[in-house]
Every structure is written in C-alpha cells, then in structure tokens.
Write an enzyme that holds these catalytic residues in place. Structure first.
Site, mmCIF file in Angstrom:
data_model
loop_
_atom_site.group_PDB
_atom_site.id
_atom_site.type_symbol
_atom_site.label_atom_id
_atom_site.label_comp_id
_atom_site.label_asym_id
_atom_site.label_seq_id
_atom_site.Cartn_x
_atom_site.Cartn_y
_atom_site.Cartn_z
ATOM 1 N N HIS A 4 0.279 -1.468 -0.049
ATOM 2 C CA HIS A 4 -0.294 -0.144 -0.397
ATOM 3 C C HIS A 4 0.931 1.208 0.217
ATOM 4 O O HIS A 4 0.421 2.423 0.062
ATOM 5 C CB HIS A 4 -0.837 -0.158 1.560
ATOM 6 C CG HIS A 4 -0.673 0.098 2.778
ATOM 7 N ND1 HIS A 4 0.373 -1.118 2.691
ATOM 8 C CD2 HIS A 4 -0.156 1.087 3.403
ATOM 9 C CE1 HIS A 4 1.441 -0.837 3.892
ATOM 10 N NE2 HIS A 4 1.066 0.586 4.276
ATOM 11 N N ASP A 5 2.070 1.181 0.003
ATOM 12 C CA ASP A 5 3.560 2.444 0.177
ATOM 13 C C ASP A 5 3.662 2.835 -1.459
ATOM 14 O O ASP A 5 4.467 3.559 -1.672
ATOM 15 C CB ASP A 5 4.124 2.272 1.080
ATOM 16 C CG ASP A 5 3.758 1.958 2.271
ATOM 17 O OD1 ASP A 5 2.883 3.082 2.582
ATOM 18 O OD2 ASP A 5 4.157 1.747 3.265
#
Ligand code: GLC
Ligand code: CA
Length: 541
Positions: A337-338
C-alpha cells in the site's frame, strides 16, 4: 537446503495476501471498505476448491479506531475496531470465517507511534509531570527555539512539533498527528506487548509490524549527518531524504525489544512476526535473531527495487540466499500500500505475469498485494483527489493513493466495490479488468495466477525445495527447485524479444505452466527452448 512440506509451518507454506481494508469491499454502502466486506469476499481468496486462489493468510492493514491522518497508521486505540470498519464482533466473525477456510489472520501492529488522539498522548501532553509524560519523546527546544535535533519526517518537514501548552517539542517521524512512543520506558513496553496478547487471545495468527526498526532511537538523539548523494531536486521540505539515517533507526539496542516482542508471540502456539524493515542486507538479516529468536519474516523488499533485468533479479536472490543463516526462511514482496503498482513499475501486463511467476516460485514466503492478481495498474489521481498525507506534503507524484484504489470485482458501477462513490476513484479500466470478467477468460492474468497458486501449493519442490540458479546467457533467469522426489525448473525471459536457450544439464521437460497460458502441458526440448517476449515457464523435469 530442501525442507519437507510436512515440516513447514503455515507461514512458510502460505501465500500472504495483503488487504487494504478501506479499498477491498464495502458492505454497508458508505464508500469505504469494511470488515463485513472482507468476510463476504473470503471465498474469492480460498473456497477450498482447486480453482480459487487458495490464499493461506491475509494481512489486514490497520482497522483500529483512528482519526485517519495516515489512514489508520495513526492508532487511537490498539484494542478496538474503528466503527467505520465495523466492531470487535465483526472482527471475531472474520477470524472464525477465515479459519474455517484455512486462512490465517495477520494484523498490522503499529508500535512506533500512536495517534495524537490516543488517550495516552492526551495525558502525556497535558502536563510535564503527568505520569504518561515519558511515554512519548518530549524535549526542550534549542536555545534559539528550533527543534531538538535535525531529524526530518518521512512525510516532509522536521520530525518535531512544538506544543505550546507545556513548552516542549514532541517527536514524530511521520505526520505530526503520529507522536512517537518511548519504547525505552518499561511501562510503554508492557502496554504494547499486552496489545499483542489481546489480539492473540482473539485468534490472531500473526502481526505485520509497522516500521519496527524505528522503535528505538539513539539515546542522545544526535543529529543525522547529511547524505552527500541526496537527490538535488528534492522538494525543499523533504529534510528526511537529505540525511543519512544513522541515529533515528536500526539501533543495535532495538534487537532487545524485538526479542521481547517475539517472546510474547511465543506465549501462544505457532504465531508469526513479520517486520517492515529496511536497510542493507547485513543489518537486515540480524532481525531474524542470532538464533532465530526475533522475527520469522523480516520483510524483504529488495526485489521491488531491482531494475527489470534477469541478472539484477538473480544477483539479488543469490546474494540474499547466501546472507541468510541456515535457520532463516526467505521471503519476498513485490507490492504493498506504499508502492506504485507492480504492473506499472515493471512496465506492463506481460511483465506483471512474469514477475508473479518469479515471486511465487522462489524459495520463501511470497506476500502479494490485493488486485495484483488482476494486473491492477496505478490509479489516476487528480490533484483534488489526493488523500494521502505523503502526496499532500511532498507532491502529487509521491502520493500513495495510486495503489489504494478500490478492488475491481465486476463491471457494474464502482466496480462492485461499493454501491456509492468510493473514497478514491475506481480505476478507469475496471470494466475489463475485474474478477468477474477475468474469471471467464481462460488466459486472463487472474486465470494465470489461480493456476500458479495451485501449482505452488501442490508442489513440495516449490514450497520447500532447494533453490539453485543456472548459468544461462542473455536476459534469462533460470533456476531449479528440488526436493526428494520432485524437481521443477523455472525459466523466465525478461527481454522484450524472443529468446532461444539451452538449459545446461537438461534434455527435455513438460510445461506445467506458461505465463501466456497457451502452452501448458506441452513437452519441450530444453536443448533449444524457445521463449516469446516476457515469457516464463515452470517445467517438470
Ligand atoms: C509504514 C506504513 C505506511 C505508514 C508508515 C507510518 O511505512 O506501511 O503506510 O504511512 O509506516 O505508520
Ligand atoms: Ca463501508
């Protein structure tokens, strides 16, 4: 080293599938994903039939009560569920339903910082002599009023914010709404270890520990030196990327804390600790512990940063295999998610398939990110749609919203994710790139992934076999995975052109899986194996 499948633990056998709860499935129609949404989709991950993905573990990004300054990585209560995501009862139901399907539950644990709305911080900031003052990192200003040291925040600006009420600065290496806990304080340690027990009692099988290498800082909080190689074009407020991170992370003393965390996990049978850890290989391997008494899986992100090249990928894998102590189990991550989406990073759909084949056939536990099985690409985020604090503070090109767009379930409005407009826009390709459509196409990337997952879970060689790279010419990465009684050969063409290779030591083989999904089952001559652009094979040999 080959390992018997029976002897493998669940966290060695399983594919770990990361769910970003806000973006997976919205059951109550508010545009934000939730726990009931995840429960409704568990069959997609593993319904026990050969055709489902057969996921063995899910990792949930934070669902704790949170003001969402960093979308849940600012935790206001470690032992509850944010009403936006559901209730503790919903969580218990998720654990039951997942376990029924053979899916283990890994949750995010955010030990480095809380939300500034956490009751501990509210107490801590209320006065200098509050009993919780020392639970956070408070320091006086320098004589000129500036912050106590030169550290920068990952999200821009200094790592310190002045709190006029008590006249001191507090530390935060992320946004100012994420004050850092003082892990040198034994009361903090005890409270944080108790949070682990709270969830293990509820049936949680493992924890992914957020920036766990940061929890202990230099005792004297010395200034970090400047990084002579820093990119000269950084935004002016990006102090963080201008420094070498000598004193703010990866201190030798952190290992004592990680041992204490592991000892807590070991109070319950068969729990797994995964750490978000960065840094050079020789320091990173230390997080396995000298005798395997730290984390079972310190996340290994290095494949993600390799250039798209067979040689670079092989060099990383060989280097890592050589660096691991004999008790340590490898692992690989290709997206989260980064990061920008895997299909976007490596340049397209064909590369995404090949990278998936690499990830799922190397020795070690693969972690996959939701939607990568559909080949989801970076979403298009317009300036007014940016939500991520990193994008807001450091510029739209750094926003992580691009990889957090809603999961694409079908071709109905909002991709079947929600009945209303979601918190981030659905990607434009959702009408063709979705679970429903790809499930009907035998050669889709989803069909490819289902086949690949099945192949992995049914193959002792792929699960626990030894790894040996072969020396072949050009942009080909080839390796053998082998156990007593089973052998698989993986051949991956990283080039945009077709290639013909001779695999030393092999005469012929049978294609167990081909990235293009049209040569499965074929017998091939390994003296002159022909591969199309970005084609990969898993072969029975
Ligand atoms: C980790 C998380 C990231 C978060 C940060 C602060 O890097 O993966 O999403 O913003 O820590 O908690
Ligand atoms: Ca919802």
């Amino acid at each position: 080293m080959a390992q018997d499948r029976q002897a493998l633990r669940w966290w060695q056998r399983s594919v770990v599938y990361q769910i970003y709860p806000r973006s997976f499935a919205d059951a109550n129609g508010d545009g934000i994903g939730d726990l009931q949404g995840i429960i409704q989709k568990l069959d997609y991950l593993n319904d026990g039939t050969p055709n489902s993905l057969g996921i063995g573990a899910i990792w949930l990004s934070p669902f704790y009560p949170s003001p969402m300054a960093d979308f849940g990585y600012d935790v206001a209560d470690y032992c509850d569920v944010d009403p936006m995501f559901g209730t503790l009862d919903d969580f218990d139901e998720l654990v039951r339903e997942a376990h029924k399907r053979g899916i283990k539950i890994i949750i995010d644990y955010v030990p480095n910082h809380t939300s500034d709305k956490h009751k501990w911080f509210l107490e801590s900031r209320s006065s200098r002599d509050n009993p919780k003052r020392d639970w956070y990192i408070w320091r006086d200003a320098k004589p000129d009023g500036s912050p106590p040291n030169n550290w920068g925040s990952f999200f821009g600006g200094p790592a310190w914010t002045f709190d006029p009420a008590t006249g001191q600065y507090y530390m935060h290496q992320f946004v100012k709404e994420q004050p850092e806990l003082n892990w040198r304080n034994p009361e903090v340690q005890a409270a944080m270890l108790d949070a682990l027990r709270f969830w293990m009692k509820r049936g949680v099988d493992g924890f992914r520990m957020d920036v766990v290498g940061l929890i202990i800082k230099d005792k004297e909080l010395r200034d970090n030196p400047p990084d002579p190689d820093a990119n000269p074009n950084l935004p002016p407020n990006d102090l963080f990327s201008r420094q070498l991170h000598i004193y703010n992370q990866d201190q030798d003393e952190v290992h004592e804390m990680i041992k204490a965390i592991r000892a807590t996990l070991d109070e319950y049978p068969d729990r797994c600790g995964i750490g978000e850890l960065w840094g050079p290989m020789d320091r990173w391997v230390r997080y396995y512990g000298e005798n395997g008494d730290e984390l079972q899986l310190p996340f290994n992100f290095r494949l993600m940063y390799q250039p798209w090249s067979a040689k670079a990928m092989r060099a990383h894998v060989d280097e890592m295999e050589a660096a691991l102590p004999s008790f340590a189990w490898p692992n690989y991550v290709l997206g989260n998610h980064d990061q920008i989406r895997l299909a976007t990073r490596f340049g397209g759909q064909a590369q995404a398939r090949l990278a998936g084949m690499l990830l799922l056939t190397l020795r070690g536990t693969p972690t996959v990110y939701y939607g990568d099985e559909l080949g989801m690409e970076n979403g298009k985020i317009l300036p007014h749609q940016v939500q991520d604090p990193q994008g807001i503070n450091l510029g739209i090109e750094r926003t992580r919203d691009v990889c957090r767009t809603p999961m694409q379930w079908d071709a109905t409005a909002y991709a079947g994710f929600s009945s209303v407009e979601p918190w981030l826009p659905v990607s434009e390709d959702y009408q063709t790139r979705n679970v429903a459509v790809q499930s009907t196409q035998p050669q889709s990337i989803l069909s490819f992934y289902r086949h690949l997952y099945r192949l992995r879970r049914n193959s002792p060689a792929l699960l626990g076999g030894s790894y040996r790279a072969l020396d072949v010419e050009g942009e080909i990465y080839a390796y053998v995975r082998e156990t007593d009684g089973e052998r698989k050969l993986v051949v991956l063409n990283f080039a945009a052109q077709p290639a013909r290779v001779s695999l030393p030591g092999f005469a012929s083989g049978k294609v167990a899986l081909c990235t293009h999904m049209d040569r499965n089952g074929e017998s091939v001559d390994l003296g002159k194996l022909e591969l199309r652009a970005y084609e990969g094979f898993v072969l029975e040999v």
